[in-house]
Design an enzyme around this catalytic site. Sequence first.
Site, PDB file in Angstrom:
ATOM      1  N   TRP A 114       0.810  -1.226   0.000  1.00 27.35           N
ATOM      2  CA  TRP A 114       0.000   0.000   0.000  1.00 27.35           C
ATOM      3  C   TRP A 114       0.833   1.261   0.000  1.00 27.35           C
ATOM      4  O   TRP A 114       0.531   2.212  -0.726  1.00 27.35           O
ATOM      5  CB  TRP A 114      -0.997  -0.032   1.157  1.00 27.35           C
ATOM      6  CG  TRP A 114      -2.014  -1.118   0.957  1.00 27.35           C
ATOM      7  CD1 TRP A 114      -2.199  -2.219   1.729  1.00 27.35           C
ATOM      8  CD2 TRP A 114      -2.958  -1.232  -0.138  1.00 27.35           C
ATOM      9  NE1 TRP A 114      -3.196  -3.005   1.196  1.00 27.35           N
ATOM     10  CE2 TRP A 114      -3.681  -2.427   0.064  1.00 27.35           C
ATOM     11  CE3 TRP A 114      -3.258  -0.452  -1.250  1.00 27.35           C
ATOM     12  CZ2 TRP A 114      -4.690  -2.859  -0.816  1.00 27.35           C
ATOM     13  CZ3 TRP A 114      -4.258  -0.874  -2.121  1.00 27.35           C
ATOM     14  CH2 TRP A 114      -4.956  -2.065  -1.899  1.00 27.35           C
TER      15      TRP A 114
ATOM     16  N   ASP B 143      -1.467   6.640   6.077  1.00 26.36           N
ATOM     17  CA  ASP B 143      -2.603   5.820   5.628  1.00 26.36           C
ATOM     18  C   ASP B 143      -2.921   4.849   6.766  1.00 26.36           C
ATOM     19  O   ASP B 143      -2.113   3.976   7.082  1.00 26.36           O
ATOM     20  CB  ASP B 143      -2.199   5.065   4.347  1.00 26.36           C
ATOM     21  CG  ASP B 143      -3.241   4.047   3.887  1.00 26.36           C
ATOM     22  OD1 ASP B 143      -4.291   3.898   4.546  1.00 26.36           O
ATOM     23  OD2 ASP B 143      -2.994   3.394   2.848  1.00 26.36           O
TER      24      ASP B 143
ATOM     25  N   LYS C  59     -12.367  -1.431   6.267  1.00 29.93           N
ATOM     26  CA  LYS C  59     -11.664  -2.448   7.031  1.00 29.93           C
ATOM     27  C   LYS C  59     -12.164  -2.472   8.474  1.00 29.93           C
ATOM     28  O   LYS C  59     -12.503  -3.515   8.998  1.00 29.93           O
ATOM     29  CB  LYS C  59     -10.153  -2.196   7.012  1.00 29.93           C
ATOM     30  CG  LYS C  59      -9.582  -1.877   5.621  1.00 29.93           C
ATOM     31  CD  LYS C  59      -9.243  -3.105   4.790  1.00 29.93           C
ATOM     32  CE  LYS C  59      -9.086  -2.841   3.310  1.00 29.93           C
ATOM     33  NZ  LYS C  59      -7.991  -1.980   2.915  1.00 29.93           N
TER      34      LYS C  59
HETATM   35  C1  LIG Z   1      -7.371  -1.569   1.485  1.00 28.59           C
HETATM   36  C2  LIG Z   1      -6.284  -0.574   1.615  1.00 28.59           C
HETATM   37  C3  LIG Z   1      -6.107   0.462   0.681  1.00 28.59           C
HETATM   38  C4  LIG Z   1      -6.956   0.600  -0.549  1.00 28.59           C
HETATM   39  O1  LIG Z   1      -8.220   1.025  -0.211  1.00 28.59           O
HETATM   40  P1  LIG Z   1      -9.341   1.323  -1.312  1.00 28.59           P
HETATM   41  O2  LIG Z   1     -10.400   1.950  -0.464  1.00 28.59           O
HETATM   42  O3  LIG Z   1      -9.733   0.021  -1.909  1.00 28.59           O
HETATM   43  O4  LIG Z   1      -8.787   2.268  -2.313  1.00 28.59           O
HETATM   44  C5  LIG Z   1      -5.107   1.381   0.914  1.00 28.59           C
HETATM   45  N1  LIG Z   1      -4.310   1.288   1.993  1.00 28.59           N
HETATM   46  C6  LIG Z   1      -4.441   0.294   2.898  1.00 28.59           C
HETATM   47  C7  LIG Z   1      -3.530   0.250   4.069  1.00 28.59           C
HETATM   48  C8  LIG Z   1      -5.434  -0.666   2.738  1.00 28.59           C
HETATM   49  O5  LIG Z   1      -5.559  -1.647   3.638  1.00 28.59           O
END
Ligand SMILES: *Cc1c(COP(=O)(O)O)cnc(C)c1O
Length: 360
Positions: free
Chosen positions: A102, A172, A196
């Site tokens: 990511w 993030d 998540k």
């Molecule tokens: C799932 C995830 C993403 C991507 O998220 P989307 O909403 O599908 O764009 C980005 N960063 C992390 C850490 C993730 O777990």
Amino acid sequence: MERKKNFFAGPSVLPVEVLEQMRDQMVEYNNQGISMVEASHRGGLFEDMYDECVALFKELLNVPEEYELYFLGGGATLQFAMIPMNFLRPNTVADYIKSGTWANKAAEDAELFGKVNYYYDGTANKFSSLPKASEVHPSANSSYLYLCSNETIGGIEWQDFPDTGDVPLIGDMSSDILSRPVPVEKFSMIYGGVQKNLGPAGATFIIMKKSLLEKQNPKLPAYMDYSKHSKEKGLYNTPPVFSIWGVKLVLDWIKKNGGAVGMQKRATEKSAILYDLIDSSSFFRSPVDPAYRSKMNIVFRLPNEDLEKQFVTEATKQGMLGLKGHRSVGGLRASVYNALPKEDVLYLAQFMKEFERKNG
Ligand SMILES: *Cc1c(COP(=O)(O)O)cnc(C)c1O
């Protein structure tokens, strides 16, 4: 109905109470003669809920006064581009901690907009570890330093965060938001997809120190411009209303269950059940540096890939979903987000012991 034991990495398990509330209020919200998903986002019904959602999120994460919080669409992925578009200034660099899938994707997008400096590159250790927070220092001419607090696919998680001084720190936190308290004041921006740990897919939360906007690039398309969203508290255009409503209900549930500290306790207990089992066995193996093991995504391996396949098949038969590792890395992964009951983790642990007994 017998609910499945849901170990999916995202979208992922939600508290059953929240699903029931959504079901009960789907057609008519609080005796208003209209549902939440039919109401104008400019009207009281939605805005009252939205304001409560934002206030509760700030309360639970202990977000200081000088920060704003709102929701956008486009997933965490859109932020990979929006962050450099807004904040990677000409004649500077952006520092990225290359920690796994990511963070690396975010860095690839940043490279389209300016110069990226890789402060750390985990390629050599297959993204199984992280740099020490106290040793991370941004470049002299850095626009910001970027990290991913929990690599959902690799299963590694920052345990504490660097001090970057005047250089904005951006994180993030898609897959560990509100699974523990975090020092928000160290960051200029925290963001993530809600799917998540916080609700149904659709919304992306943005937590931003208001002063960060002073460092913004000019001339951006409307949706890409954080100032536009900031002026309208995230309601510049139609927000993902269903998702935000779900987040509000999940936040109520988090508050009822002890807030960020309560979630941290749950995550510590649940992840320890699996890590202890893995560590005490020579059949299961964790590929991750013990110092940075994720409490949300527990990645593990078996002696060979055939056994891993068999493990997933048998687990699925017993009502456990989502245990296959991400297709990019293989192996196995149990995601044990906030809403996953401890009993489900104990059930998995029992299954693992049994599987080892039969195949070890
Ligand atoms: C799932 C995830 C993403 C991507 O998220 P989307 O909403 O599908 O764009 C980005 N960063 C992390 C850490 C993730 O777990």
